[in-house]
Design a protein around this motif. Structure first.
Motif, PDB file in Angstrom:
ATOM      1  N   VAL A   1      -8.540  -3.869   8.537  1.00 53.55           N
ATOM      2  CA  VAL A   1      -9.794  -4.577   8.279  1.00 53.55           C
ATOM      3  C   VAL A   1     -10.023  -4.729   6.779  1.00 53.55           C
ATOM      4  N   LEU A   2      -9.773  -3.647   6.035  1.00 52.14           N
ATOM      5  CA  LEU A   2      -9.942  -3.707   4.588  1.00 52.14           C
ATOM      6  C   LEU A   2      -8.948  -4.676   3.952  1.00 52.14           C
ATOM      7  N   ALA A   3      -7.712  -4.712   4.476  1.00 55.10           N
ATOM      8  CA  ALA A   3      -6.712  -5.635   3.933  1.00 55.10           C
ATOM      9  C   ALA A   3      -7.111  -7.087   4.175  1.00 55.10           C
ATOM     10  N   ARG A   4      -7.636  -7.372   5.377  1.00 58.13           N
ATOM     11  CA  ARG A   4      -8.092  -8.743   5.655  1.00 58.13           C
ATOM     12  C   ARG A   4      -9.288  -9.110   4.785  1.00 58.13           C
ATOM     13  N   TRP A   5     -10.172  -8.152   4.554  1.00 55.70           N
ATOM     14  CA  TRP A   5     -11.321  -8.426   3.687  1.00 55.70           C
ATOM     15  C   TRP A   5     -10.871  -8.734   2.264  1.00 55.70           C
ATOM     16  N   TRP A   6      -9.910  -7.967   1.766  1.00 60.67           N
ATOM     17  CA  TRP A   6      -9.399  -8.220   0.425  1.00 60.67           C
ATOM     18  C   TRP A   6      -8.677  -9.559   0.362  1.00 60.67           C
ATOM     19  N   ALA A   7      -7.894  -9.893   1.383  1.00 58.50           N
ATOM     20  CA  ALA A   7      -7.160 -11.157   1.386  1.00 58.50           C
ATOM     21  C   ALA A   7      -8.097 -12.356   1.447  1.00 58.50           C
ATOM     22  N   SER A   8      -9.314 -12.164   1.978  1.00 55.96           N
ATOM     23  CA  SER A   8     -10.247 -13.288   2.064  1.00 55.96           C
ATOM     24  C   SER A   8     -10.687 -13.790   0.692  1.00 55.96           C
ATOM     25  N   PHE A   9     -10.540 -12.969  -0.347  1.00 58.64           N
ATOM     26  CA  PHE A   9     -10.901 -13.394  -1.698  1.00 58.64           C
ATOM     27  C   PHE A   9      -9.761 -14.136  -2.395  1.00 58.64           C
ATOM     28  N   LEU A  10      -8.578 -14.118  -1.820  1.00 59.84           N
ATOM     29  CA  LEU A  10      -7.425 -14.773  -2.433  1.00 59.84           C
ATOM     30  C   LEU A  10      -7.355 -16.221  -1.969  1.00 59.84           C
ATOM     31  N   PRO A  11      -6.713 -17.079  -2.735  1.00 62.82           N
ATOM     32  CA  PRO A  11      -6.570 -18.478  -2.306  1.00 62.82           C
ATOM     33  C   PRO A  11      -5.697 -18.593  -1.069  1.00 62.82           C
TER      34      PRO A  11
END
Length: 357
Positions: A182-192
């Motif tokens: 969940v944390l990895a998906r949240w972090w990836a949401s800020f990337l292009p």
């Protein structure tokens, strides 16, 4: 000069994703250097959770629910941690203190041997040179022994920090294992959305670095445990301390085994001399090293870390000097990360200038 520098910038930094990755790496390095100490428990929790993600994935692949898999791996981790904290470390510390208490006797034996050198080789060694060497070595050993004996008293001020680690790190490990995706998906949401280069780097890291880190942690435990059992059966003093040293020596490629051989041989020599016990212990130690390099390493590391030996040595020296133990542990993974980024970095070749008629 400006034209040459501009062409170099256009070739390597004209891609937006490359610029973003460079900024993220610079930001990550700045956070580690500036906030490394206060965020130490968080970094330790991430590292330990990363090490235990493999067993969690293995259990889930066999139908075990995610929460149950995390709970089983976490309980095993707590059991191993408590075993190390309550049994292994106190024994090793006691043996270290006893070793420094026994140093005067060892120094006296060495002095007696060194004082024979001017008699046997008067053209090479003088008595004054040998006595100066003895005085220098005695002073250094005395300071080291005083540091060991007073370390526990000086560390009382750090007791609260140690308690913070003992409480927070296990909690963070469990949370990272439970909610890491969940944390990895949240972090990836800020990337292009377009991040082909980052994806390539991540895949190479996931294949090589994850295999290396988990394998290296397991190698430390296996080599250290086997060494302790073998040395305890052979009856050498300080078996637990030497087992920890031999286990940790696998962190430093090429030179770790050579460095730890000296204290093993010296302690065996001072205990037994050049007898049969000394030879049997060194043979057992050589067998352990040979099995580690030729059997255990190929079994643990299914994916080779393709780095030149010079690159490995440079990485160990650089990252070890920057971050101590963790720098040594992650030297090869960090060097692999640098190599993965270099391989994935976009390069825009300059168009050839047309020939003049």
């Amino acid at each position: 000069m400006r034209k040459i520098f501009g062409k170099w910038i256009d070739q390597y930094f004209s891609d937006e994703e490359a610029i973003l990755l460079a900024l993220l790496l610079a930001l990550g390095l700045a956070v580690i250097l500036m906030l490394g100490q206060p965020l130490g428990p968080v970094f330790a929790g991430i590292i330990l959770a990363f090490l235990m993600q493999g067993p969690v994935d293995w259990l889930e692949s066999r139908g075990v629910p995610h929460l149950l898999a995390v709970s089983l791996v976490f309980v095993a981790f707590i059991g191993l941690f408590l075993g190390m904290l309550l049994f292994v470390m106190p024994k090793a510390w006691t043996q270290l203190v006893n070793l420094f208490n026994e140093l005067p006797r060892m120094v006296s034996q060495v002095q007696a041997l060194l004082l024979l050198l001017p008699q046997k080789y008067p053209d090479v060694f003088s008595e004054s040179q040998v006595r100066e060497l003895i005085q220098l070595a005695t002073a250094e050993l005395s300071r080291a022994g005083q540091w060991v004996l007073t370390f526990s008293l000086n560390s009382i001020g750090n007791l609260m920090a140690l308690l913070v680690y003992l409480v927070l790190v296990p909690i963070l490990v469990f949370l990272f294992l439970k909610d890491g995706r969940v944390l990895a998906r949240w972090w990836a949401s800020f990337l292009p959305e377009r991040r082909e280069m980052m994806t390539r780097v991540w895949h190479e890291m996931d294949v090589q670095i994850a295999n290396y880190i988990r394998g290296k942690a397991l190698e430390i435990v296996i080599v250290g445990s086997v060494t302790f059992v073998a040395f305890a059966l052979l009856g050498i003093n300080y078996a637990a301390l030497l087992g920890i040293m031999v286990g940790l020596s696998v962190l430093i490629p090429y030179i770790g085994a050579a460095l730890v051989t000296l204290p093993v041989a010296l302690i065996a020599f001072f205990q037994w001399g050049w007898g049969g016990e000394f030879m049997w212990l060194m043979i057992a130690y050589g067998i352990i090293q040979a099995l580690d390099g030729n059997v255990l390493v190929p079994l643990l590391f299914s994916e080779a870390v393709n780095l030149h030996p010079v690159s490995i040595i440079v990485a160990v020296l650089v990252f070890g000097s920057l971050w101590g133990f963790w720098g040594l542990f992650f030297a090869i993974p960090l060097a692999t990360l640098v190599k993965a980024i270099a391989n994935a970095w976009p390069r825009h070749e300059q168009a050839a200038l047309p020939d003049k008629a």
